[in-house]
Design a protein around this motif. Structure first.
Motif, PDB file in Angstrom:
ATOM      1  N   MET A 112       9.805   6.259 -23.065  1.00 48.69           N
ATOM      2  CA  MET A 112       8.967   6.569 -21.903  1.00 48.69           C
ATOM      3  C   MET A 112       9.757   7.497 -20.987  1.00 48.69           C
ATOM      4  N   THR A 113       9.093   8.518 -20.479  1.00 54.82           N
ATOM      5  CA  THR A 113       9.727   9.382 -19.494  1.00 54.82           C
ATOM      6  C   THR A 113       9.373   8.822 -18.121  1.00 54.82           C
ATOM      7  N   VAL A 114      10.398   8.433 -17.372  1.00 55.53           N
ATOM      8  CA  VAL A 114      10.142   7.797 -16.074  1.00 55.53           C
ATOM      9  C   VAL A 114       9.784   8.875 -15.044  1.00 55.53           C
ATOM     10  N   THR A 115       8.522   8.944 -14.684  1.00 58.68           N
ATOM     11  CA  THR A 115       8.103   9.929 -13.680  1.00 58.68           C
ATOM     12  C   THR A 115       7.972   9.286 -12.304  1.00 58.68           C
ATOM     13  N   ASP A 116       7.807   7.963 -12.280  1.00 61.92           N
ATOM     14  CA  ASP A 116       7.575   7.282 -11.006  1.00 61.92           C
ATOM     15  C   ASP A 116       8.352   5.974 -10.965  1.00 61.92           C
ATOM     16  N   ARG A 117       8.841   5.657  -9.777  1.00 59.88           N
ATOM     17  CA  ARG A 117       9.504   4.355  -9.577  1.00 59.88           C
ATOM     18  C   ARG A 117       9.158   3.928  -8.163  1.00 59.88           C
ATOM     19  N   TRP A 118       8.607   2.749  -7.996  1.00 59.77           N
ATOM     20  CA  TRP A 118       8.254   2.307  -6.649  1.00 59.77           C
ATOM     21  C   TRP A 118       8.251   0.787  -6.550  1.00 59.77           C
ATOM     22  N   THR A 119       8.303   0.332  -5.297  1.00 61.51           N
ATOM     23  CA  THR A 119       8.247  -1.113  -5.067  1.00 61.51           C
ATOM     24  C   THR A 119       6.828  -1.422  -4.601  1.00 61.51           C
ATOM     25  N   PRO A 120       6.056  -2.102  -5.428  1.00 58.75           N
ATOM     26  CA  PRO A 120       4.645  -2.308  -5.073  1.00 58.75           C
ATOM     27  C   PRO A 120       4.484  -3.370  -3.991  1.00 58.75           C
ATOM     28  N   ASN A 121       3.366  -3.273  -3.321  1.00 60.48           N
ATOM     29  CA  ASN A 121       2.985  -4.316  -2.374  1.00 60.48           C
ATOM     30  C   ASN A 121       2.177  -5.333  -3.187  1.00 60.48           C
ATOM     31  N   LYS A 122       2.857  -6.382  -3.614  1.00 59.91           N
ATOM     32  CA  LYS A 122       2.217  -7.316  -4.551  1.00 59.91           C
ATOM     33  C   LYS A 122       1.077  -8.094  -3.904  1.00 59.91           C
ATOM     34  N   ALA A 123       1.225  -8.353  -2.610  1.00 64.53           N
ATOM     35  CA  ALA A 123       0.143  -9.097  -1.928  1.00 64.53           C
ATOM     36  C   ALA A 123      -1.132  -8.256  -1.951  1.00 64.53           C
ATOM     37  N   ARG A 124      -0.982  -6.951  -1.729  1.00 64.42           N
ATOM     38  CA  ARG A 124      -2.153  -6.065  -1.758  1.00 64.42           C
ATOM     39  C   ARG A 124      -2.745  -6.022  -3.165  1.00 64.42           C
ATOM     40  N   GLU A 125      -1.877  -5.922  -4.158  1.00 65.08           N
ATOM     41  CA  GLU A 125      -2.366  -5.905  -5.538  1.00 65.08           C
ATOM     42  C   GLU A 125      -3.162  -7.187  -5.833  1.00 65.08           C
ATOM     43  N   ALA A 126      -2.592  -8.318  -5.399  1.00 66.20           N
ATOM     44  CA  ALA A 126      -3.264  -9.602  -5.660  1.00 66.20           C
ATOM     45  C   ALA A 126      -4.635  -9.637  -4.979  1.00 66.20           C
ATOM     46  N   GLU A 127      -4.676  -9.222  -3.717  1.00 64.56           N
ATOM     47  CA  GLU A 127      -5.941  -9.260  -2.963  1.00 64.56           C
ATOM     48  C   GLU A 127      -7.006  -8.391  -3.632  1.00 64.56           C
ATOM     49  N   HIS A 128      -6.618  -7.169  -3.960  1.00 63.94           N
ATOM     50  CA  HIS A 128      -7.615  -6.229  -4.480  1.00 63.94           C
ATOM     51  C   HIS A 128      -8.007  -6.515  -5.923  1.00 63.94           C
ATOM     52  N   VAL A 129      -7.004  -6.758  -6.758  1.00 58.39           N
ATOM     53  CA  VAL A 129      -7.296  -6.849  -8.194  1.00 58.39           C
ATOM     54  C   VAL A 129      -7.796  -8.240  -8.567  1.00 58.39           C
ATOM     55  N   PHE A 130      -7.171  -9.264  -7.961  1.00 54.72           N
ATOM     56  CA  PHE A 130      -7.518 -10.631  -8.369  1.00 54.72           C
ATOM     57  C   PHE A 130      -8.357 -11.357  -7.322  1.00 54.72           C
ATOM     58  N   GLY A 131      -8.574 -10.695  -6.187  1.00 49.35           N
ATOM     59  CA  GLY A 131      -9.489 -11.260  -5.194  1.00 49.35           C
ATOM     60  C   GLY A 131      -8.824 -12.124  -4.142  1.00 49.35           C
TER      61      GLY A 131
END
Ligand code: PPS
Length: 568
Positions: A112-131
């Motif tokens: 894999m060519t690493v084009t992006d590296r970031w620290t996600p906001n997991k709480a936001r991911e949980a709210e949006h994706v899993f409700g």
């Protein structure tokens, strides 16, 4: 709906010759050992199951997917497919660098060519994706407790498929299925997604769905990762094979999908649709509570029962797959046949067995009627799920040093051995520290490692039908929970809090350790200079003050009886 385009979907693999060369070059790259979930994701990325994705999501794609189910270019994609890693590994990388992706045996599957590296906001991911950012949701729990802190994104070059030794003839890539449908002349194919064993009602409803859509049927069970606690896929596949024989010849086929489910309900349904579209299907059965994660921490359902159907309908054209409604089928006694619940003749007797009731009957070794399931399926389920009184289990004592854990555990062991039937193993705190964890001290990290080792051994014993009795201090609730999860995949986990007060333990001071701890000669001593999280909901709490050991052990025996783990 137009007829399916059964031309191949793009894959991310290079040719065999290039793969041989790339494999040698990749051996000198920095490499990442993929987790079981990442291996599932990578397989579907590489074989086109996640088409149009070309690799793990970039940050811009991830943001779009989380916020509004779309990649940065506007394409519909509901699920973040991300390569989560730890900070230590992420810090070693430069943007633009190629890394090797290895399976758990170290085989290089891709680069894999690493084009992006970031620290996600997991709480936001949980709210949006899993409700909801609620740890009762298995994917949210995974997000916070298993997934790494940093995400990497970038295009993937496929070298080889993950190796599977089981049911090889039943595993098909999207292009293999497309070719099969072309060969068989199947122009309309309705896919049925499942993570559970199939019974007569499922067979009826899938057959009806196919008939209504004038389509052939693809039973497409998930064998990657499903909901914790599900029947293992080996057993399920043997059950599916038995059910497959019940369909009229040449109408139906089955293929196994190495997907890691997220139990994300509505979003998951859309995702499942896109995956089936890639596999050459034209129709998809979406039922009540599709890919439901169960109850949230307040005891309510995460999603409404028809949310998945509604979201799917809304995006049906873009998905390019037609939804087929899943009918709740019930058995009508007088007619001796199945009907959709809405079409039951008036005044007739309706029979139905819920999933919970089925599990109860299996657990207690009770009869499962022929109208409900096929004898071959019931036989398979009984083989892997013997009644509780014949399954393995773990009794996990926790409490302060000197609380009496070991003494009660020893008494319990002897009582269980007297009863006979199952092998009993005692994993006492001191014994484990001598034999398994002799290099460990009492820092948080070392205690966690010690308890996870105990949990691992206990889960193996439980899996193999034995009784594991553990008696460490196990001061941290999160670690106890992790051990519970390890064990509960295979059998019951009975947490017993030996609730002797600190004052009493210190008064007894059997080993003289409390005195040394008070004098500061032993550091990080539980209760004195290190914390103890009191269990909130143990299966049992035993008081030892003014109660003799025999009685304490007897209380545990009574609990085991009431849970059906030992015959009364
Ligand atoms: S833990 O926290 O669960 O990993 O501890 P465990 O493996 O059960 O080991 C506890 C026994 O080790 C002795 N000991 C200590 N306990 C707590 N804190 C510190 N710092 C410590 N140092 C040594 C103690 O005798 C415990 O034995 P038990 O059988 O619990 O009395």
């Amino acid at each position: 709906m137009s007829l399916p385009n059964l031309a191949p979907v793009p894959e991310l693999y290079v040719s065999y010759e290039s793969a041989q060369k790339l494999k040698v070059e990749a051996a000198s790259l920095t490499s990442w050992d993929l987790s079981p979930r990442q291996i599932c994701d990578l397989e579907l990325l590489m074989n086109g199951g996640f088409n149009p994705l070309k690799g793990f999501l970039s940050e811009a794609d991830y943001d779009g997917v989380v916020e509004n189910m779309r990649l940065a270019d506007g394409t519909l994609w509901p699920m973040p497919i991300t390569l989560d890693v730890n900070e230590k590994f992420a810090d070693t990388l430069e943007i633009g660098q190629d890394i090797a992706l290895r399976d758990q045996e170290g085989v290089i599957l891709a680069t894999m060519t690493v084009t992006d590296r970031w620290t996600p906001n997991k709480a936001r991911e949980a709210e949006h994706v899993f409700g909801a950012d609620d740890l009762a949701h298995p994917a949210v729990n995974y997000l916070h407790h298993t997934a790494g802190k940093v995400y990497l994104g970038g295009p993937v070059t496929g070298i080889q498929q993950p190796v599977h030794y089981d049911f090889r003839g039943r595993r098909d890539t999207p292009n293999e299925l497309r070719a099969l449908f072309r060969k068989l002349g199947w122009r309309r194919v309705v896919a049925f997604q499942t993570r559970n064993p199939l019974h007569r009602a499922h067979q009826e409803l899938t057959f009806r769905a196919a008939r209504e859509a004038q389509a052939n049927l693809l039973i497409h069970p998930v064998v990657g990762m499903t909901k914790p606690g599900d029947v293992d896929h080996f057993t399920r596949v043997r059950c599916y094979e038995a059910v497959l024989d019940k369909y009229p010849g040449a109408t139906t086929t089955m293929s196994l999908l190495n997907l890691a489910m997220r139990m994300a309900g509505p979003r998951e349904a859309v995702w499942h649709g896109l995956i089936r579209k890639n596999h050459g299907c034209t129709h998809f059965i979406v039922g009540r509570d599709h890919a439901g994660p169960g109850k949230n921490s307040a005891g309510k359902d995460f999603y409404g029962p028809y949310d998945a159907q509604e979201l799917f309908k809304q995006y049906q054209d873009e998905i390019g797959l037609e939804m087929v409604d899943f009918k709740h089928m019930v058995y009508v006694q007088e007619k001796a046949q199945y009907y959709p619940i809405s079409e039951v003749p008036e005044g007739s007797t309706v029979l139905d067995i819920s999933g919970t009731e089925l599990r109860r009957r299996l657990a207690e070794g009770l009869e499962i009627p022929e109208w409900f399931s096929f004898p071959e399926v019931v036989r398979e389920l009984r083989r892997t799920r013997p009644p509780r009184s014949k399954q393995g289990f773990t009794v996990f004592f926790t409490g302060f040093s000197g609380s009496g854990k070991s003494t009660i555990a020893n008494a319990l062991m002897v009582k269980l051995m007297e009863m006979g039937g199952r092998p009993v193993t005692l994993l006492d705190g001191d014994l484990v520290r001598k034999n398994l964890s002799s290099e460990l001290g009492f820092s948080k990290e070392h205690r966690d490692l010690n308890i996870r080792r105990i949990g691992y051994v206990a889960s193996e014993i439980t899996k193999n039908g034995g009784i594991a009795i553990c008696a460490p201090i196990a001061p941290y609730a999160a670690t106890r929970r992790a051990v519970r999860e390890d064990v509960e995949q295979f059998g019951a986990f009975v947490e017993v809090h030996v609730s002797t007060s600190l004052e009493e333990c210190e008064r007894r001071d059997r080993k003289g350790l409390y005195k040394l701890a008070r004098e500061g000669k032993i550091k990080e001593f539980t209760g004195i200079s290190d914390p103890y999280d009191v269990p909130e909901n143990p299966e049992l709490r035993v008081e030892t003050e003014n109660v003799d050991v025999d009685n304490c052990a007897h209380q545990v025996i009574l609990k085991l009886e009431s849970l059906g783990l030992i015959a009364g």
